[in-house]
Scaffold this motif. Sequence first.
Motif, PDB file in Angstrom:
ATOM      1  N   VAL A 106     -15.915  35.433   5.422  1.00 48.83           N
ATOM      2  CA  VAL A 106     -14.469  35.393   5.688  1.00 48.83           C
ATOM      3  C   VAL A 106     -13.708  35.091   4.403  1.00 48.83           C
ATOM      4  CG1 VAL A 106     -12.654  34.051   6.817  1.00 48.83           C
ATOM      5  CG2 VAL A 106     -14.602  34.838   8.136  1.00 48.83           C
ATOM      6  N   ASN A 107     -14.186  34.106   3.639  1.00 54.53           N
ATOM      7  CA  ASN A 107     -13.548  33.786   2.359  1.00 54.53           C
ATOM      8  C   ASN A 107     -13.660  34.952   1.382  1.00 54.53           C
ATOM      9  OD1 ASN A 107     -12.751  31.169   3.075  1.00 54.53           O
ATOM     10  ND2 ASN A 107     -14.754  30.314   2.548  1.00 54.53           N
ATOM     11  N   GLN A 108     -14.777  35.669   1.456  1.00 57.11           N
ATOM     12  CA  GLN A 108     -14.958  36.822   0.581  1.00 57.11           C
ATOM     13  C   GLN A 108     -13.978  37.940   0.940  1.00 57.11           C
ATOM     14  OE1 GLN A 108     -18.650  39.616   0.232  1.00 57.11           O
ATOM     15  NE2 GLN A 108     -19.178  37.712  -0.832  1.00 57.11           N
ATOM     16  N   ASP A 109     -13.759  38.144   2.240  1.00 61.88           N
ATOM     17  CA  ASP A 109     -12.760  39.136   2.666  1.00 61.88           C
ATOM     18  C   ASP A 109     -11.377  38.782   2.137  1.00 61.88           C
ATOM     19  OD1 ASP A 109     -14.726  40.458   3.968  1.00 61.88           O
ATOM     20  OD2 ASP A 109     -13.876  40.275   5.983  1.00 61.88           O
ATOM     21  N   TYR A 110     -11.044  37.495   2.209  1.00 61.03           N
ATOM     22  CA  TYR A 110      -9.735  37.057   1.702  1.00 61.03           C
ATOM     23  C   TYR A 110      -9.609  37.324   0.205  1.00 61.03           C
ATOM     24  CZ  TYR A 110      -5.962  33.938   0.312  1.00 61.03           C
ATOM     25  OH  TYR A 110      -4.814  33.421  -0.233  1.00 61.03           O
ATOM     26  N   LYS A 111     -10.677  37.038  -0.546  1.00 68.21           N
ATOM     27  CA  LYS A 111     -10.639  37.268  -2.001  1.00 68.21           C
ATOM     28  C   LYS A 111     -10.549  38.760  -2.321  1.00 68.21           C
ATOM     29  CE  LYS A 111     -13.191  33.069  -3.193  1.00 68.21           C
ATOM     30  NZ  LYS A 111     -14.450  32.503  -3.748  1.00 68.21           N
ATOM     31  N   ILE A 112     -11.218  39.599  -1.513  1.00 63.00           N
ATOM     32  CA  ILE A 112     -11.134  41.044  -1.733  1.00 63.00           C
ATOM     33  C   ILE A 112      -9.702  41.527  -1.554  1.00 63.00           C
ATOM     34  CG2 ILE A 112     -11.764  43.277  -0.719  1.00 63.00           C
ATOM     35  CD1 ILE A 112     -14.543  42.115  -0.180  1.00 63.00           C
ATOM     36  N   ARG A 113      -9.061  41.114  -0.467  1.00 63.86           N
ATOM     37  CA  ARG A 113      -7.679  41.549  -0.226  1.00 63.86           C
ATOM     38  C   ARG A 113      -6.726  40.976  -1.278  1.00 63.86           C
ATOM     39  NH1 ARG A 113      -9.527  41.073   5.339  1.00 63.86           N
ATOM     40  NH2 ARG A 113      -9.412  43.153   6.293  1.00 63.86           N
ATOM     41  N   GLU A 114      -6.959  39.730  -1.667  1.00 59.04           N
ATOM     42  CA  GLU A 114      -6.103  39.118  -2.687  1.00 59.04           C
ATOM     43  C   GLU A 114      -6.257  39.845  -4.028  1.00 59.04           C
ATOM     44  OE1 GLU A 114      -5.069  34.512  -3.749  1.00 59.04           O
ATOM     45  OE2 GLU A 114      -7.163  35.118  -3.898  1.00 59.04           O
ATOM     46  N   PHE A 115      -7.487  40.211  -4.386  1.00 56.52           N
ATOM     47  CA  PHE A 115      -7.749  40.925  -5.640  1.00 56.52           C
ATOM     48  C   PHE A 115      -7.074  42.295  -5.640  1.00 56.52           C
ATOM     49  CE2 PHE A 115     -10.482  44.138  -7.686  1.00 56.52           C
ATOM     50  CZ  PHE A 115     -10.362  43.735  -9.015  1.00 56.52           C
ATOM     51  N   LEU A 116      -7.250  43.050  -4.563  1.00 58.66           N
ATOM     52  CA  LEU A 116      -6.667  44.383  -4.498  1.00 58.66           C
ATOM     53  C   LEU A 116      -5.139  44.332  -4.477  1.00 58.66           C
ATOM     54  CD1 LEU A 116      -9.094  46.123  -1.973  1.00 58.66           C
ATOM     55  CD2 LEU A 116      -8.961  46.461  -4.439  1.00 58.66           C
ATOM     56  N   THR A 117      -4.576  43.360  -3.758  1.00 65.19           N
ATOM     57  CA  THR A 117      -3.115  43.241  -3.695  1.00 65.19           C
ATOM     58  C   THR A 117      -2.537  42.914  -5.064  1.00 65.19           C
ATOM     59  OG1 THR A 117      -3.281  42.470  -1.409  1.00 65.19           O
ATOM     60  CG2 THR A 117      -1.209  42.070  -2.544  1.00 65.19           C
ATOM     61  N   SER A 118      -3.207  42.031  -5.802  1.00 69.08           N
ATOM     62  CA  SER A 118      -2.705  41.668  -7.135  1.00 69.08           C
ATOM     63  C   SER A 118      -2.855  42.809  -8.135  1.00 69.08           C
ATOM     64  CB  SER A 118      -3.441  40.425  -7.647  1.00 69.08           C
ATOM     65  OG  SER A 118      -4.827  40.697  -7.806  1.00 69.08           O
ATOM     66  N   GLN A 119      -3.889  43.638  -7.964  1.00 69.07           N
ATOM     67  CA  GLN A 119      -4.115  44.738  -8.897  1.00 69.07           C
ATOM     68  C   GLN A 119      -3.265  45.966  -8.576  1.00 69.07           C
ATOM     69  OE1 GLN A 119      -6.190  44.674 -11.678  1.00 69.07           O
ATOM     70  NE2 GLN A 119      -6.318  42.485 -11.219  1.00 69.07           N
ATOM     71  N   LEU A 120      -2.816  46.082  -7.327  1.00 70.53           N
ATOM     72  CA  LEU A 120      -2.087  47.282  -6.890  1.00 70.53           C
ATOM     73  C   LEU A 120      -0.676  46.910  -6.450  1.00 70.53           C
ATOM     74  CD1 LEU A 120      -4.963  48.923  -4.828  1.00 70.53           C
ATOM     75  CD2 LEU A 120      -4.204  49.560  -7.116  1.00 70.53           C
ATOM     76  N   ILE A 121       0.059  46.217  -7.334  1.00 70.01           N
ATOM     77  CA  ILE A 121       1.412  45.792  -6.998  1.00 70.01           C
ATOM     78  C   ILE A 121       2.315  47.007  -6.757  1.00 70.01           C
ATOM     79  CG2 ILE A 121       3.444  44.557  -7.850  1.00 70.01           C
ATOM     80  CD1 ILE A 121       1.554  42.749  -9.405  1.00 70.01           C
ATOM     81  N   LYS A 122       2.163  48.041  -7.556  1.00 73.76           N
ATOM     82  CA  LYS A 122       2.969  49.259  -7.420  1.00 73.76           C
ATOM     83  C   LYS A 122       2.240  50.361  -6.659  1.00 73.76           C
ATOM     84  CE  LYS A 122       6.344  47.564  -9.835  1.00 73.76           C
ATOM     85  NZ  LYS A 122       7.634  47.229  -9.187  1.00 73.76           N
ATOM     86  N   GLY A 123       1.152  50.002  -5.980  1.00 71.21           N
ATOM     87  CA  GLY A 123       0.352  51.019  -5.306  1.00 71.21           C
ATOM     88  C   GLY A 123       0.767  51.316  -3.881  1.00 71.21           C
TER      89      GLY A 123
END
Length: 299
Positions: A35-52
């Motif tokens: 569950v924590n890993q899922d949260y980190k995955i979404r947090e990582f992708l959201t931070s990397q794809l601000i304009k995506g």
Amino acid sequence: RRIMGQKTHPYAFRIGIVNDWKSRWFSDKDYTKLVNQDYKIREFLTSQLIKGAVSRIDIERTRDKVQVDIHTARPGVVIGRKGIEADRLRKGLEGLTSQPVKLNIIEVRDAELDAQLLARAIADQLESRVAFRRAMKRAVGAALKAGAEGVRVECSGRLGGAEMGRREWYREGRVPLHTLRADIDFGRATAHTTVGTLGVKVWVYKGDVVSSNKLHQDKIAAEASLASGGPAKGRVKSVKSRVEAAVGETKDSRLLEAGGGKKAGDNSPKLVEAGGGTKITREKAQEQFEEEKSILEEE
């Protein structure tokens, strides 16, 4: 004693009835870790794809692989030139999960009906110093033009640079939050402005989802198509809308605004603002228009 109302997320409220899970896996021993890993995955992708223009991120796990589906309105930005950006994201995810990652980029074909994308668009406009009422009304109009049956938009914080924070919202059409068969999309975003952070919430009502006797896999496929903005099989308009269409009745829409006390000018008699009954004069309306126009010209 005053008790705060308890709010339920419209998407989570309908899981198993209209919506499917955004994380699909089962683990008996490593549940907390995953569950924590899922949260980190979404947090990582959201931070990397601000304009995506990312709408949602689905995660599916097997014993030896992690599959990540990114639903976006700008697949070209996420993939990058010759797939460079997608490869960089995949390597970052493999570093987080320590497993092989399969990355799927799914295009959202109808962004005006996606609540998360609408909320992000409003937040971007607020950060660009666009008047919040204009940004909210523009989002409501775009969603209704795209085929939504009802839209509600809410902004909260120091709106317009006011000293005290407040909350204002617009609604047009029906947004039945207590109807489980209603397909309601919900999204939220945060705008970081010079006067502080502003919160944005959007509810989009797309119609009712009728029950069917199809296999579970067909339901999952329909949900995936719905998430990517594809044709909504099994979704129909509400009973009220179907009856009005059958008898040929066309009902004028009413746009409601909460948190004010003024009624719109003579040119838009159907625009009603809840909380008061003061009528705006023509001179006052022209003065507000010139003020907003000057703000846009400064940008």
